[in-house]
Write an enzyme that holds these catalytic residues in place. Structure first.
Site, PDB file in Angstrom:
ATOM      1  N   CYS A  20      -3.475  -7.037   0.323  1.00 23.07           N
ATOM      2  CA  CYS A  20      -3.317  -7.226   1.763  1.00 23.07           C
ATOM      3  C   CYS A  20      -3.752  -6.047   2.648  1.00 23.07           C
ATOM      4  O   CYS A  20      -4.664  -6.146   3.455  1.00 23.07           O
ATOM      5  CB  CYS A  20      -1.855  -7.537   2.022  1.00 23.07           C
ATOM      6  SG  CYS A  20      -1.461  -7.745   3.723  1.00 23.07           S
TER       7      CYS A  20
ATOM      8  N   HIS B 270       0.583  -5.466   9.003  1.00 23.72           N
ATOM      9  CA  HIS B 270       0.592  -4.760   7.713  1.00 23.72           C
ATOM     10  C   HIS B 270      -0.353  -3.561   7.648  1.00 23.72           C
ATOM     11  O   HIS B 270      -0.855  -3.205   6.584  1.00 23.72           O
ATOM     12  CB  HIS B 270       0.297  -5.728   6.549  1.00 23.72           C
ATOM     13  CG  HIS B 270       1.236  -5.483   5.398  1.00 23.72           C
ATOM     14  ND1 HIS B 270       1.292  -6.286   4.286  1.00 23.72           N
ATOM     15  CD2 HIS B 270       2.158  -4.503   5.203  1.00 23.72           C
ATOM     16  CE1 HIS B 270       2.206  -5.812   3.444  1.00 23.72           C
ATOM     17  NE2 HIS B 270       2.730  -4.748   3.993  1.00 23.72           N
TER      18      HIS B 270
END
Ligand SMILES: *[C@@H]1O[C@H](CO)[C@@H](O)[C@H](O)[C@H]1NC(C)=O
Ligand SMILES: *[C@@H]1O[C@H](CO)[C@@H](O)[C@H](O)[C@H]1NC(C)=O
Ligand SMILES: *[C@@H]1O[C@H](CO)[C@@H](O)[C@H](O)[C@H]1NC(C)=O
Ligand SMILES: *[C@@H]1O[C@H](CO)[C@@H](O)[C@H](O)[C@H]1NC(C)=O
Ligand SMILES: *[C@@H]1O[C@H](CO)[C@@H](O)[C@H](O)[C@H]1NC(C)=O
Length: 417
Positions: free
Chosen positions: A71, A127
């Site tokens: 990610c 993130h």
């Protein structure tokens, strides 16, 4: 070609675009989370994705397109245009208590879009760090932000729990933000619907005289496996309960893409919109995803299948617009997947299910960064033209079989090398 982080990319190119004063196109970038190669209908999956199939059939399907296997590194590349080894993002995700973010001297894509006159909005997963306000999306080029800053939260409560091993306890917190403030009042609303509704609201309110850059980073289809029953009902034929739930999550995501597209059409923006759909990394086989017939899974390096930068650091990205829109050869001949001396694979490398356990033979040791620099024991991979070099332990090496099949009975097709 094999591997996990290969993805599905659908670029829809407006049919129009008259030569002289063509208005700048609206750009809507939808990023899925942990969506695997074999999880999209047009790759032969048992999961149905009518919207993605239809949109990509009239657009461009990029079948030899790479993202990072994880990610944070992947999102870092998307927004900086630079390899993760330049930004210190190559090791892992950013965990909730870690005090770092994409370095603040990196100029991000939304900042460039703003300078080019775009209105910039972000919905969904960030993130890329949050330990201080300067790291937040609204301080890095987005006019507005609605979403969550870490990962793996509950799809309904939007709460993220995080173990703190050193203290032998777990801490939970609501991870949903409106701009820079905690957003309450969304408890019980399924994430995929909540985020696509917000994207739709932005499109509906957008001043159509300005070009729009909308980045929609959906929570779907990352674990935990949660979906309203109505999306799972059509998949009663799938025996594996993880896969069945995951399939429902994919269907909800496909519907979200359909809803967003429909809104762009109703608003009259569609004919001048470039819609891009991608995943951030390969499917997570531990949580219902499948990359069949590609090798490995999320977090492994197996093969799956520059211009005016005005203030950014040197870019690793290429301008591939002529490749996408006109079919020209890609200017990219080399691609670095990663170099990470600290790599650790945290999940056992085995097939799950009765009779499928396979002892892991891999040594999952924590690497250390000796001053000696690079050598071939370091976790790293680079592709050059038709060759790919892997060094160190590349991550789990299994070809996870197609859902519902036994590994022994499945041989990858001949286009896999
Ligand atoms: C950690 O906490 C659990 C539950 O509170 C307890 O049972 C366990 O003994 C603790 N472990 C250690 C190493 O303190
Ligand atoms: C798509 O739109 C329909 C009609 O408004 C709605 O019922 C459905 O919940 C939406 N789906 C998602 C995933 O947002
Ligand atoms: C280049 O960046 C500066 C600020 O970083 C901005 O003021 C300027 O308009 C930009 N130029 C172009 C051509 O976008
Ligand atoms: C290779 O690099 C690793 C990690 O930095 C180090 O532990 C090892 O000693 C190096 N090996 C040689 C032969 O230099
Ligand atoms: C997988 O193999 C086992 C043992 O050979 C067999 O009992 C089972 O029916 C097979 N399952 C499938 C889905 O082919």
């Amino acid at each position: 070609m094999a591997a996990t982080h290969t993805l599905v990319l659908t670029a829809l190119i407006a049919s129009c675009c008259p030569a002289p004063a063509a208005p700048r196109p609206h750009i809507v970038f939808v990023l899925a989370d942990d969506f695997g190669w074999f999880d999209v209908g047009y790759h032969g999956s048992e999961i149905r994705t009518p919207n993605l199939d239809r949109l990509s059939a009239t657009g461009v399907r990029l079948e030899n397109y790479y993202v990072q296997p994880l990610c944070t590194p992947s999102r870092n590349q998307l927004l900086t245009g630079r390899y993760q080894i330049h930004t210190g993002m190559q090791h892992q995700i950013i965990w909730p208590c870690q005090p770092y973010c994409v370095p603040l001297d990196e100029k991000l894509l939304p900042q460039m879009m703003k300078e080019a006159g775009y209105t910039t909005h972000m919905v969904g997963k960030w993130h890329l760090g949050m330990y201080k306000k300067d790291c937040l999306p609204t301080r890095r080029g987005f006019d507005s932000y609605f979403g969550y800053l870490t990962g793996s939260e509950d799809y309904y409560s939007h709460v993220r729990c995080s173990p703190i091993a050193a203290l032998n306890l777990s801490r939970c917190a609501l991870d949903l933000r409106e701009g820079e403030e905690v957003a309450t009042g969304y408890k019980g609303i399924y994430s995929t619907e909540m985020l696509s509704q917000r994207a739709i609201g932005i499109i509906e309110k957008h001043n159509i005289n300005k070009p729009l850059f909308l980045y929609v980073a959906l929570q779907a289809v990352h674990a935990p496996l949660e979906v309203p029953e109505r999306y799972m009902a059509p998949y009663s034929f799938i025996k594996d309960s993880h896969r069945r739930c995951y399939a429902g999550m994919v269907s909800a995501m496909d519907e979200a893409v359909g809803n967003i597209t429909l809104t762009l059409q109703k608003r009259g923006l569609w004919d001048n919109t470039v819609l891009i759909f991608s995943t951030d990394n390969g499917g997570q086989t531990l949580s219902g995803g499948s990359n069949w017939p590609l090798r490995g899974r999320k977090w492994s390096l197996w093969e799956g299948r520059r211009g005016s930068t005005n203030g950014t650091k040197p870019l690793d990205g290429f301008n591939v617009w002529d490749t996408i829109s006109k079919g020209f050869a890609s200017p990219r001949l080399e691609l670095l997947h990663n170099i990470d001396p600290l790599y650790v694979d945290i999940a056992p490398c085995k097939l799950m299910g009765p009779g499928r356990e396979r002892p892991s033979t891999q040594v999952l040791s924590r690497g250390s960064w000796a001053k000696s620099g690079f050598n071939v024991s370091v976790h790293a991979a680079i592709r050059s033209s038709n060759w790919k070099l892997l060094t160190g332990y590349p991550g789990c090496d299994i070809w996870f079989p197609q859902p519902g099949h036994n590994s022994s009975s499945q041989v990858p097709p001949s286009w896999i090398h």
